[in-house]
Write an enzyme that holds these catalytic residues in place. Sequence first.
Site, mmCIF file in Angstrom:
data_model
loop_
_atom_site.group_PDB
_atom_site.id
_atom_site.type_symbol
_atom_site.label_atom_id
_atom_site.label_comp_id
_atom_site.label_asym_id
_atom_site.label_seq_id
_atom_site.Cartn_x
_atom_site.Cartn_y
_atom_site.Cartn_z
ATOM 1 N N PHE A 1 -9.153 -3.332 4.419
ATOM 2 C CA PHE A 1 -9.950 -4.168 4.606
ATOM 3 C C PHE A 1 -9.168 -5.392 4.374
ATOM 4 O O PHE A 1 -9.558 -6.684 4.680
ATOM 5 C CB PHE A 1 -11.116 -3.671 4.115
ATOM 6 C CG PHE A 1 -11.491 -4.340 2.393
ATOM 7 C CD1 PHE A 1 -11.947 -5.722 2.139
ATOM 8 C CD2 PHE A 1 -10.658 -3.217 1.423
ATOM 9 C CE1 PHE A 1 -11.252 -6.184 0.707
ATOM 10 C CE2 PHE A 1 -10.941 -4.671 0.629
ATOM 11 C CZ PHE A 1 -10.769 -5.419 -0.574
ATOM 12 N N ARG B 1 -14.821 -1.166 7.082
ATOM 13 C CA ARG B 1 -15.354 -2.733 6.739
ATOM 14 C C ARG B 1 -15.497 -3.856 8.053
ATOM 15 O O ARG B 1 -16.825 -4.290 7.609
ATOM 16 C CB ARG B 1 -14.858 -2.605 5.593
ATOM 17 C CG ARG B 1 -15.065 -0.876 5.114
ATOM 18 C CD ARG B 1 -14.994 -1.804 3.076
ATOM 19 N NE ARG B 1 -14.603 -0.790 2.449
ATOM 20 C CZ ARG B 1 -13.595 -0.541 1.091
ATOM 21 N NH1 ARG B 1 -12.878 -1.591 1.036
ATOM 22 N NH2 ARG B 1 -13.406 0.368 0.549
ATOM 23 N N CYS C 1 -2.861 -7.584 -2.516
ATOM 24 C CA CYS C 1 -2.388 -6.998 -2.873
ATOM 25 C C CYS C 1 -1.862 -7.748 -4.232
ATOM 26 O O CYS C 1 -1.605 -7.081 -4.820
ATOM 27 C CB CYS C 1 -2.299 -6.403 -2.314
ATOM 28 S SG CYS C 1 -0.896 -7.227 -1.193
ATOM 29 N N GLU D 1 -6.562 -1.341 -10.882
ATOM 30 C CA GLU D 1 -6.725 -2.233 -10.155
ATOM 31 C C GLU D 1 -8.602 -2.423 -10.040
ATOM 32 O O GLU D 1 -9.164 -1.748 -9.095
ATOM 33 C CB GLU D 1 -5.846 -2.295 -8.907
ATOM 34 C CG GLU D 1 -6.345 -2.955 -7.747
ATOM 35 C CD GLU D 1 -5.336 -2.617 -6.652
ATOM 36 O OE1 GLU D 1 -6.046 -1.325 -6.435
ATOM 37 O OE2 GLU D 1 -5.046 -3.488 -5.677
HETATM 38 P P1 NAD Z 1 -8.241 1.934 1.001
HETATM 39 O O1 NAD Z 1 -7.092 2.143 0.357
HETATM 40 O O2 NAD Z 1 -9.240 2.558 0.591
HETATM 41 O O3 NAD Z 1 -8.028 2.423 2.461
HETATM 42 C C1 NAD Z 1 -7.018 1.972 3.554
HETATM 43 C C2 NAD Z 1 -7.614 2.646 4.855
HETATM 44 O O4 NAD Z 1 -7.103 4.102 4.662
HETATM 45 C C3 NAD Z 1 -8.599 2.860 5.661
HETATM 46 O O5 NAD Z 1 -7.918 2.160 6.696
HETATM 47 C C4 NAD Z 1 -9.189 2.936 5.296
HETATM 48 O O6 NAD Z 1 -9.997 3.876 6.516
HETATM 49 C C5 NAD Z 1 -7.843 4.915 5.160
HETATM 50 N N1 NAD Z 1 -8.929 5.899 3.768
HETATM 51 C C6 NAD Z 1 -9.323 5.773 3.169
HETATM 52 N N2 NAD Z 1 -9.685 6.568 1.789
HETATM 53 C C7 NAD Z 1 -9.716 7.175 2.736
HETATM 54 C C8 NAD Z 1 -9.059 8.889 2.512
HETATM 55 N N3 NAD Z 1 -9.737 9.762 1.701
HETATM 56 N N4 NAD Z 1 -8.238 9.568 3.506
HETATM 57 C C9 NAD Z 1 -7.442 8.737 4.771
HETATM 58 N N5 NAD Z 1 -7.385 7.494 4.755
HETATM 59 C C10 NAD Z 1 -8.266 7.169 3.941
HETATM 60 O O7 NAD Z 1 -7.939 0.410 0.949
HETATM 61 P P2 NAD Z 1 -8.730 -0.959 0.772
HETATM 62 O O8 NAD Z 1 -10.503 -0.938 -0.159
HETATM 63 O O9 NAD Z 1 -9.297 -0.954 2.752
HETATM 64 O O10 NAD Z 1 -7.923 -1.728 0.668
HETATM 65 C C11 NAD Z 1 -7.989 -2.387 -0.430
HETATM 66 C C12 NAD Z 1 -6.516 -1.842 -1.499
HETATM 67 O O11 NAD Z 1 -5.750 -1.866 -0.614
HETATM 68 C C13 NAD Z 1 -6.533 -2.302 -2.984
HETATM 69 O O12 NAD Z 1 -5.887 -0.792 -2.521
HETATM 70 C C14 NAD Z 1 -4.476 -2.823 -2.756
HETATM 71 O O13 NAD Z 1 -4.480 -3.765 -3.684
HETATM 72 C C15 NAD Z 1 -4.289 -2.227 -1.459
HETATM 73 N N6 NAD Z 1 -3.590 -3.472 -0.594
HETATM 74 C C16 NAD Z 1 -1.825 -2.966 -0.442
HETATM 75 C C17 NAD Z 1 -1.422 -4.214 0.082
HETATM 76 C C18 NAD Z 1 -0.212 -4.170 0.058
HETATM 77 O O14 NAD Z 1 1.158 -4.753 0.389
HETATM 78 N N7 NAD Z 1 0.900 -2.903 -0.935
HETATM 79 C C19 NAD Z 1 -1.430 -4.834 0.483
HETATM 80 C C20 NAD Z 1 -2.724 -5.008 1.158
HETATM 81 C C21 NAD Z 1 -4.504 -3.898 0.352
#
Ligand code: NAD
Length: 496
Positions: free
Chosen positions: A147, A175, A279, A380
């Site tokens: 998101f 979201r 991130c 985190e």
């Molecule tokens: P999230 O892991 O909850 O969701 C990411 C994606 O996975 C979404 O599209 C979501 O629909 C899907 N998803 C969620 N739960 C799932 C499940 N149980 N099974 C399969 N798919 C599922 O992450 P978020 O809250 O949207 O984003 C924030 C996180 O992303 C933070 O941990 C942040 O550090 C990380 N992030 C990392 C980077 C990077 O480059 N390393 C960049 C941006 C964000």
Amino acid sequence: MRSIEHWIGGTSVAGSEYATVYQPATGQPQARVALGGQPEVDRAVAAAATAFESWSEMSLSRRTKVLFRLRDLVERHEDDLARLVTAEHGKTVEDARGEVIRGREVIEFACGIPQLLKGAYSDQVSTGVDSYSLRAPLGVCAGITPFNFPVMVPMWMHPIAIACGNAFVLKPSERDPSAANLVAQLYADAGLPDGVFNVVHGGKAAVDALLDHPGVAAVSFVGSTPIASYVHQRAASTGKRVQALGGAKNHAVVLPDADLADAARQITSAAYGSAGQRCMAISAVVAVGPVGNQLVELLTQEASTIVVGPGDQPTSQMGPVVTGEARTRVIDSVDEAQKAGATLVVDGRELRVDGHDEGYFVGPCLLDRVTPEMAAYQQEIFGPVLVVLRADTLDEAVGIINANPYGNGTALFTSGGAAARRFVRGVNVGMIGVNVPLPVPMAYHSFGGWKASLFGDTHIHGPEGVSFYTRGKVVTSRWPGGTETFRSDFHFPTAS
Ligand code: NAD
């Protein structure tokens, strides 16, 4: 209420189920988004597979024409994209513009695909024999995105995948899903053939259908570490190429020879910008030697002046967090840290924004005297919370960073080159800043962390993105009819 539908094969496809999309600044519902599953993923992968057949045959110059047009359209619609992000994510419009620009830079990089896909040619590797290598597209590639950067993170993926000749299915965050549909429209306006770029909205059901689908060749994921690990294992178990970027705990180390006022300003913007939901956000400071008290004083002054408000008000420097649950999680983490013995120097837990009582606002929080055993350090938090640890030496600070499970980004503040060099060589982290708090690589370098911040071998965008979305072929060729004659030999071929 406005409906955000799937985009498959160049057309809008209604959902069979929907989830509500909230406005974080007000806490009110503002739209509903389709929730896809197996049927929608099957349809999108089929559309993409059909489109791949002709798109991968399209000349490089015709492919790049589409990308150049897309680049211009994204620039023209920068404000529209940014405002969609602000409405659904909550970040300020200026901040959202920044992510649109950084996403557009990946399209600009992808416009150079003829240069990036140039192979290598070796003349006369053996008498009358030449050899050359080339990169071929994979087929249908999928992107699953978080998101916190609804424009930029998908743009780390799809422009490069598509420039390389692949077709793409994007599963954005449920979201803040609207920006993905506007990008799909811009691709169509740029002349991309139907089916090359598709959007399937939804949550776990849509993700699992993509991970298991035999027609998907590669998966790029960005999100939290537990889901990144799951995606990596599940997609790899069905033979797909996977890159799965996870969460982070990014440290800023401040040495006694740093310009402390400058360091405090930079760390504050990197910690609280986007309400800490980046991130690459700095979420932990390691103060080295005697600088601790003075640094905490400066950080306190900086954090206390941040203007928190709705992202669409020009005076706001920090918006709300994305959901009510995220707000509760942030407040609980601060409560717990206090109970564990940390000193709460700046307390944003009770912050209220006039006229936005239901909004998901939480003000900047600064915790001093945090130790590596505390949950506020280990987890985190992904909100506007900065924790300060103390270390006696640079080596001790590097030890703290390397003992942390994450390895996404880090920064050192110093005026000494030798210390900076030691730091750069010593930390097990993918992206490092020297007096730069958010060392997010430009589009022509690759982005990626180490350890629990990335599962898979390749970083995202830049040259590693081109490698990820293609596979190599090496051709060895000989044309009979020249002066050389071929003798039948039964030994393993060697050059002659
Ligand atoms: P999230 O892991 O909850 O969701 C990411 C994606 O996975 C979404 O599209 C979501 O629909 C899907 N998803 C969620 N739960 C799932 C499940 N149980 N099974 C399969 N798919 C599922 O992450 P978020 O809250 O949207 O984003 C924030 C996180 O992303 C933070 O941990 C942040 O550090 C990380 N992030 C990392 C980077 C990077 O480059 N390393 C960049 C941006 C964000």
